[in-house]
Scaffold this motif. Structure first.
Motif, PDB file in Angstrom:
ATOM      1  N   ALA A   9       0.821  -1.208   0.000  1.00 44.15           N
ATOM      2  CA  ALA A   9       0.000   0.000   0.000  1.00 44.15           C
ATOM      3  C   ALA A   9       0.858   1.262   0.000  1.00 44.15           C
ATOM      4  O   ALA A   9       0.537   2.252  -0.664  1.00 44.15           O
ATOM      5  N   GLY A  10       1.964   1.224   0.735  1.00 39.81           N
ATOM      6  CA  GLY A  10       2.846   2.385   0.783  1.00 39.81           C
ATOM      7  C   GLY A  10       3.505   2.673  -0.556  1.00 39.81           C
ATOM      8  O   GLY A  10       3.615   3.831  -0.974  1.00 39.81           O
ATOM      9  N   GLU A  65       3.119   6.092  -2.724  1.00 39.14           N
ATOM     10  CA  GLU A  65       4.269   6.881  -3.179  1.00 39.14           C
ATOM     11  C   GLU A  65       4.219   7.103  -4.687  1.00 39.14           C
ATOM     12  O   GLU A  65       4.475   8.214  -5.172  1.00 39.14           O
ATOM     13  N   ALA A  66       3.889   6.050  -5.434  1.00 33.52           N
ATOM     14  CA  ALA A  66       3.837   6.167  -6.896  1.00 33.52           C
ATOM     15  C   ALA A  66       2.774   7.176  -7.329  1.00 33.52           C
ATOM     16  O   ALA A  66       3.019   8.032  -8.186  1.00 33.52           O
ATOM     17  N   PHE A 108       3.826  15.432   1.068  1.00 35.40           N
ATOM     18  CA  PHE A 108       3.689  14.696   2.331  1.00 35.40           C
ATOM     19  C   PHE A 108       3.411  13.218   2.065  1.00 35.40           C
ATOM     20  O   PHE A 108       3.999  12.330   2.699  1.00 35.40           O
ATOM     21  N   LEU A 109       2.525  12.923   1.099  1.00 33.97           N
ATOM     22  CA  LEU A 109       2.145  11.537   0.824  1.00 33.97           C
ATOM     23  C   LEU A 109       3.271  10.737   0.174  1.00 33.97           C
ATOM     24  O   LEU A 109       3.334   9.514   0.332  1.00 33.97           O
ATOM     25  N   MET A 110       4.173  11.400  -0.554  1.00 33.54           N
ATOM     26  CA  MET A 110       5.361  10.692  -1.054  1.00 33.54           C
ATOM     27  C   MET A 110       6.121  10.077   0.109  1.00 33.54           C
ATOM     28  O   MET A 110       6.507   8.906   0.077  1.00 33.54           O
ATOM     29  N   GLY A 111       6.354  10.889   1.133  1.00 33.54           N
ATOM     30  CA  GLY A 111       7.067  10.394   2.303  1.00 33.54           C
ATOM     31  C   GLY A 111       6.259   9.399   3.098  1.00 33.54           C
ATOM     32  O   GLY A 111       6.803   8.405   3.614  1.00 33.54           O
ATOM     33  N   PHE A 112       4.963   9.637   3.209  1.00 35.46           N
ATOM     34  CA  PHE A 112       4.105   8.729   3.976  1.00 35.46           C
ATOM     35  C   PHE A 112       4.124   7.334   3.360  1.00 35.46           C
ATOM     36  O   PHE A 112       4.182   6.320   4.068  1.00 35.46           O
ATOM     37  N   ALA A 159       8.653   3.375  -8.179  1.00 39.93           N
ATOM     38  CA  ALA A 159       7.783   2.992  -7.062  1.00 39.93           C
ATOM     39  C   ALA A 159       6.698   2.037  -7.524  1.00 39.93           C
ATOM     40  O   ALA A 159       6.286   1.132  -6.789  1.00 39.93           O
ATOM     41  N   ALA A 160       6.215   2.236  -8.762  1.00 37.11           N
ATOM     42  CA  ALA A 160       5.215   1.311  -9.308  1.00 37.11           C
ATOM     43  C   ALA A 160       5.805  -0.090  -9.467  1.00 37.11           C
ATOM     44  O   ALA A 160       5.140  -1.100  -9.202  1.00 37.11           O
ATOM     45  N   LEU A 161       7.075  -0.173  -9.875  1.00 38.04           N
ATOM     46  CA  LEU A 161       7.744  -1.473  -9.985  1.00 38.04           C
ATOM     47  C   LEU A 161       7.894  -2.115  -8.610  1.00 38.04           C
ATOM     48  O   LEU A 161       7.766  -3.341  -8.467  1.00 38.04           O
ATOM     49  N   ALA A 162       8.134  -1.308  -7.586  1.00 42.31           N
ATOM     50  CA  ALA A 162       8.268  -1.843  -6.228  1.00 42.31           C
ATOM     51  C   ALA A 162       6.994  -2.535  -5.767  1.00 42.31           C
ATOM     52  O   ALA A 162       7.046  -3.480  -4.975  1.00 42.31           O
TER      53      ALA A 162
END
Length: 478
Positions: free
Chosen positions: A342-343, A347-348, A378-382, A459-462
């Motif tokens: 979910a994180g 981030e993506a 903020f949500l990138m870091g969250f 981040a999408a690949l993650a």
């Protein structure tokens, strides 16, 4: 270890356990080392536009981050392959002193090239300190506290969220960026002097092997070559440098498969290895989040905010990381894995949406548009904070016997490589899409759109890599 901090191995550990008598000094030292690095990160992010205005070097903007993290790869690797008589404590003192020397060089730098030299020395020291934070977790805390102790990093970054931009913004506003670097020198000396008294020796647990010099050289070369690709103007030359960087990484992987002296724990060079997938997730998430190096510049050029305000707004990324780390610290097993997925998704999405919110001309600093962009920062870091501590716990649990120091140091290596490749890729994208030429508002708009659209992809690949992580201990809790 003392039984006062946690009553049993099954007891749910609390963050307050880290500050019990048994662990207090270790907690302060590990948190202090990370905070020294974290505060400097936000000081530099806030100061870079002022440094460029004062001594020039806009084309080298991304290098300030890239060279720092490339050097930190060397520092973190030394922790794992250090001579047998060199304890973790010795490394801590050396790291703090190197950090102080690098800060002093930045403080007196007459040119951007000298600033970069100081950043390289800082990065070498930071590589020591951050790697030691993870390595010392096993020496200072019992296993039930490993995940909780990982939130110590979030706490340090959370405090740095406020200290770094405040220090950097105040000094940037007064065109006194040199004094901001000078402030870090006495802090570094204090950490070096305190280490022998407050930390255990930390003899470590490692299988002695030959030093993996070829892999280290190739990875650092890849970072440096990719950084050249981010700063040259000719498209053909930029492509050639990028291709050379890819070849260097592939060569390092090939050597690592067969080498007696390994950079990573045994069996890691395979996507069938759960530990390899954990490292790759860390790498991908950090490549994406390191697109933040241009956020202060875009905020100042496109949204007309002051250096102090831009520093605080970009620091919200770390605040999001901190908040998410504390919110998800108690999760275990399958629930922890679900929050990693979910994180990465959050981030993506947040990064991609900056391409339509941060990449807008808002010279009057209109609050609505600025507030929406701030939420996504903020949500990138969250997003990365939701799963980071659980990824660290996976590494510590999956580390092969006798290679825990190497596995811990590899966390920092992944962090450094992720930050280095992220900064270099950000530089390539930004400079290829108009940041320096035509420059100004039009160039910043185009660069910001492409930058955040493309760097959402790692981040999408993650997400795909995280879907099939092992449940680990505590799976029943899921």
């Amino acid at each position: 270890m003392s039984e006062s901090a946690i009553s049993s191995k099954e007891a749910a550990p609390r963050l307050s356990s880290l500050f019990s008598r048994a662990y207090l000094f270790g907690t302060l030292m590990l948190g202090g080392g990370i905070m020294l690095h974290a505060v400097e990160t936000y000081i530099t992010a806030t100061l870079m536009p002022s440094i460029v205005r004062d001594i020039g070097g806009l084309a080298l903007f991304a290098w300030a981050t890239t060279i720092y993290v490339a050097a930190s790869v060397l520092g973190s690797t030394f922790v794992a392959v250090r001579p047998e008589k060199v304890t973790l404590n010795h490394c801590y003192r050396a790291g703090a002193l190197l950090f102080g020397i690098g800060s002093l060089v930045c403080a007196i730098a007459p040119t951007m090239e000298t600033v970069l030299a100081g950043r390289a020395i800082q990065g070498l020291g930071a590589g020591f300190l951050v790697a030691l934070g993870y390595a010392f977790i096993r020496h200072v805390y019992p296993e039930p506290l490993w995940s909780t102790a990982s939130t110590l990093y979030a706490a340090a970054w959370g405090i740095a969220t406020f200290l770094g931009p405040t220090i950097g913004g105040i000094f940037a506003a007064g065109s006194a960026w040199r004094e901001a670097f000078a402030l870090l020198v006495p802090l570094s000396v204090l950490m070096a002097v305190s280490a022998p008294k407050l930390l255990p020796p930390g003899d470590g647990e490692r299988v002695t092997t030959k030093t993996p010099f070829p892999q280290i050289v190739l990875l650092v070369a890849a970072v440096v070559v990719l950084s050249f690709a981010s700063s040259v103007e000719a498209p053909a030359l930029r492509g050639a440098f990028a291709a050379a960087a890819v070849l260097a990484v592939l060569a390092a992987i090939t050597i690592e498969r067969r080498a007696e002296g390994r950079l990573l724990p045994a069996g890691t060079i395979s996507l069938f290895s759960p530990l390899a997938r954990v490292y790759l997730i860390m790498l991908m998430l950090l490549v994406t989040v390191c697109s933040d190096i241009y956020i202060p510049y875009f905020l100042q050029v496109l949204h007309g905010v002051s250096p102090l305000v831009s520093g605080y707004l970009v620091a919200l990324l770390a605040l999001g990381w901190t908040a998410a780390a504390f919110a998800s610290a108690g999760l275990t097993g399958r629930r922890a894995n679900r929050v990693i997925v979910a994180g990465a998704l959050m981030e993506a999405l947040a990064t991609a949406l900056l391409a339509v919110t941060l990449a807008r001309h808002n010279p009057a600093s209109g609050l609505v548009l600025l507030a929406v962009a701030t939420v996504f920062i903020f949500l990138m870091g969250f997003g990365i904070g939701m799963g980071w501590a659980h990824l660290v716990t996976h590494v510590l649990q999956l580390a092969p016997a006798g290679e825990t120091d190497k596995a811990s140091a590899a966390i920092t290596t992944m962090q450094a490589l992720g930050a280095a490749f992220g900064a270099a890729l950000a530089g390539i994208i930004a400079n290829s899409t108009g940041l320096a030429s035509p420059g100004g508002v039009d160039g910043a708009l185009t660069a910001a759109r492409w930058l955040y659209a493309l760097l959402a992809l790692p981040a999408a690949l993650a997400i795909l890599l995280a879907i099939r992580l092992p449940a680990g201990k505590g799976a029943a809790a899921g």
